[in-house]
Design a protein around this motif. Structure first.
Motif, PDB file in Angstrom:
ATOM      1  N   LYS A 118      34.862 -10.204  46.056  1.00 39.65           N
ATOM      2  CA  LYS A 118      33.490 -10.410  46.527  1.00 39.65           C
ATOM      3  C   LYS A 118      33.389 -10.503  48.042  1.00 39.65           C
ATOM      4  O   LYS A 118      32.461  -9.936  48.640  1.00 39.65           O
ATOM      5  N   ALA A 150      33.132 -21.429  42.470  1.00 45.72           N
ATOM      6  CA  ALA A 150      31.781 -21.374  43.025  1.00 45.72           C
ATOM      7  C   ALA A 150      31.717 -22.065  44.376  1.00 45.72           C
ATOM      8  O   ALA A 150      31.052 -21.589  45.310  1.00 45.72           O
ATOM      9  N   LEU A 197      24.967 -17.524  45.074  1.00 42.67           N
ATOM     10  CA  LEU A 197      25.272 -17.388  43.660  1.00 42.67           C
ATOM     11  C   LEU A 197      24.001 -17.474  42.828  1.00 42.67           C
ATOM     12  O   LEU A 197      23.159 -18.349  43.052  1.00 42.67           O
ATOM     13  N   GLY A 217      23.086 -17.726  38.857  1.00 46.44           N
ATOM     14  CA  GLY A 217      23.752 -17.948  37.591  1.00 46.44           C
ATOM     15  C   GLY A 217      22.840 -18.084  36.395  1.00 46.44           C
ATOM     16  O   GLY A 217      21.635 -18.326  36.519  1.00 46.44           O
ATOM     17  N   CYS A 264      25.832 -21.702  33.512  1.00 52.51           N
ATOM     18  CA  CYS A 264      26.522 -21.782  34.801  1.00 52.51           C
ATOM     19  C   CYS A 264      25.844 -22.790  35.725  1.00 52.51           C
ATOM     20  O   CYS A 264      26.510 -23.570  36.416  1.00 52.51           O
ATOM     21  N   MET A 323      23.483 -23.343  42.181  1.00 48.89           N
ATOM     22  CA  MET A 323      23.219 -21.922  41.940  1.00 48.89           C
ATOM     23  C   MET A 323      21.734 -21.658  41.763  1.00 48.89           C
ATOM     24  O   MET A 323      21.014 -22.460  41.171  1.00 48.89           O
ATOM     25  N   VAL A 371      26.457 -14.632  38.250  1.00 56.73           N
ATOM     26  CA  VAL A 371      27.491 -15.358  37.505  1.00 56.73           C
ATOM     27  C   VAL A 371      26.972 -15.658  36.098  1.00 56.73           C
ATOM     28  O   VAL A 371      25.852 -16.151  35.939  1.00 56.73           O
TER      29      VAL A 371
END
Length: 419
Positions: A253, A281, A291, A293, A297, A304, A323
């Motif tokens: 990433k 994370a 992020l 999610g 998650c 997130m 995610v």
């Protein structure tokens, strides 16, 4: 498309077709001398390239290009040196033209040889990255093909500078006029026109994202190989080693998020989510990754953002990652089959059976076990420079190097045989 643009394309197509006939017979030494001279001239004219690129960067920022696109657009001393080095590496590669890939003596005494031959005239459409101008021209030249280049409007000044330098250098070493050409027009009608040049083009290679792919599919009438679009996944299995999971996810990433082999989605087995997801994370967020999610998650990592259906289908090309928690290997495979683009997919697992199941059932150009998707690259595979990563299955799949820029024909020797 205006009549002026149509006339320009016809002139370029005609010149390219004439040049292709000469290129097919060009000796290896001449091609290699031209490639090395092109590299030398790029380095000698570094300052003029940087000045042209600065204009593109300024205009790009004013036009609201994202940081990821500006990064792809940027040329500096290191990247210009990289372009020159790529041309020298192409020169050092074996010449594929004339290579015998099959031979047979028939019962009637005919000797049959299948040999690599140039494709002819190749059109290339690409976005943002002006280094593609030199890479594509070099690869096509070594494979004996004439090339018509059409870069993105945002890189027009950079592409003009690079193409002018390498075209002049190639001509000085005996490469025929028209072998390398740039469509020097921001008119978007030129892109559609290039897609329909059946009289002149033997192959079209579009190199870009989802938007370009859709335009090509709707308009192209010439044969094509689509490259470049990558919605790549990392799947952390129930039996993933923590250190491998951390290193591979971060590399895939963060190392260079603006390229097609960077990972866009992280899938985590529910049984390993408590163990793996919070620290990974945290590391991703510390590296500047946003992020997005699923609900499960976000229960583990409340910071997130909420993922939407669109996130699973998005090639971000920047520091954003979707995610999702999955309940099984089957769930991970199903998600990748639905949203993947056939580029590069990876599993991190110490379970041999799960690894083999993933490798067997994931249909992509490159499928990894316990390694980063960032290795999907002709150079990293030991194949030399590449035109891009083909995500289709006919003619070429994966890194498109010299061999993939050739066709084949049969040469038959006889002693008077008749049928």
């Amino acid at each position: 498309m205006s009549s002026e643009v149509m006339a320009m394309l016809q002139r370029q197509g005609s010149r390219a077709k004439a040049a292709a006939a000469e290129l097919a017979a060009l000796c290896t030494d001449t091609k290699n001398e031209a490639l090395n001279h092109m590299a030398d001239r790029l380095e000698a004219e570094r300052d003029s390239i940087v000045r042209a690129n600065a204009i593109d960067l300024e205009q790009g920022a004013a036009n609201g290009l994202t940081s990821a696109l500006l990064e792809r657009l940027t040329l500096n001393d290191g990247r210009i040196a990289g372009m020159a080095q790529s041309l020298r590496e192409i020169a050092a590669l074996p010449d594929p033209i004339g290579e015998i890939v099959y031979s047979s003596r028939r019962p009637n005494g005919l000797d049959i040889y299948k040999v690599r031959s140039p494709i002819g005239v190749i059109g290339i459409i690409y976005e943002s990255r002006p280094n593609v101008t030199a890479d594509a021209a070099g690869l096509c030249l070594k494979a004996g093909n004439a090339v018509i280049l059409r870069g993105g409007e945002e890189a027009l000044n950079s592409n003009r500078a690079i193409s002018s330098i390498i075209i002049g250098a190639a001509r000085e070493k005996g490469v025929p006029e028209g072998a390398i050409q740039l469509i020097d027009s921001p008119d978007r009608g030129a892109v559609i026109g290039l897609m329909k040049m059946n009289e002149y083009l033997d192959l079209l290679i579009p190199r870009g994202g989802k938007g370009l792919k859709q335009v090509v599919q709707a308009n192209a009438t010439v044969p094509l190989v689509m490259t470049g679009m990558g919605n790549c996944h990392i799947y952390l299995d129930e039996f993933a080693d923590f250190d491998k999971a951390m290193a591979i996810t971060m590399n895939a990433k963060v190392q260079r998020p603006s390229v097609c082999n960077a990972a866009e989605t992280l899938l985590v087995h529910a049984a390993a989510a408590d163990r793996l997801l919070p620290p990974i994370a945290q590391a991703l967020a510390a590296a500047g990754v946003e992020l997005r999610g699923c609900e499960r998650c976000r229960a583990l990592v409340p910071s997130m953002l909420e993922a939407t259906e669109e996130d699973w289908d998005t090639e971000y090309l920047e520091l954003i990652m979707a995610v999702k928690t999955v309940d099984s290997l089957e769930g991970a495979i199903g998600h990748i089959r639905r949203y993947g683009t056939g580029h590069s997919e990876a599993i991190v697992s110490e379970h041999y059976g799960n690894v083999q199941e993933f490798l067997r059932r994931i249909d992509a150009a490159a499928v990894y076990a316990n390694a980063s998707t960032r290795f999907t690259d002709g150079g990293e595979f030991g194949l030399g420079a590449e035109m891009g990563i083909s995500t289709q299955k006919l003619h070429a799949r994966g890194p498109m190097g010299l061999a993939e820029l050739t066709s084949a024909r049969y040469i038959i020797y006889g002693q008077g045989q008749v049928r």
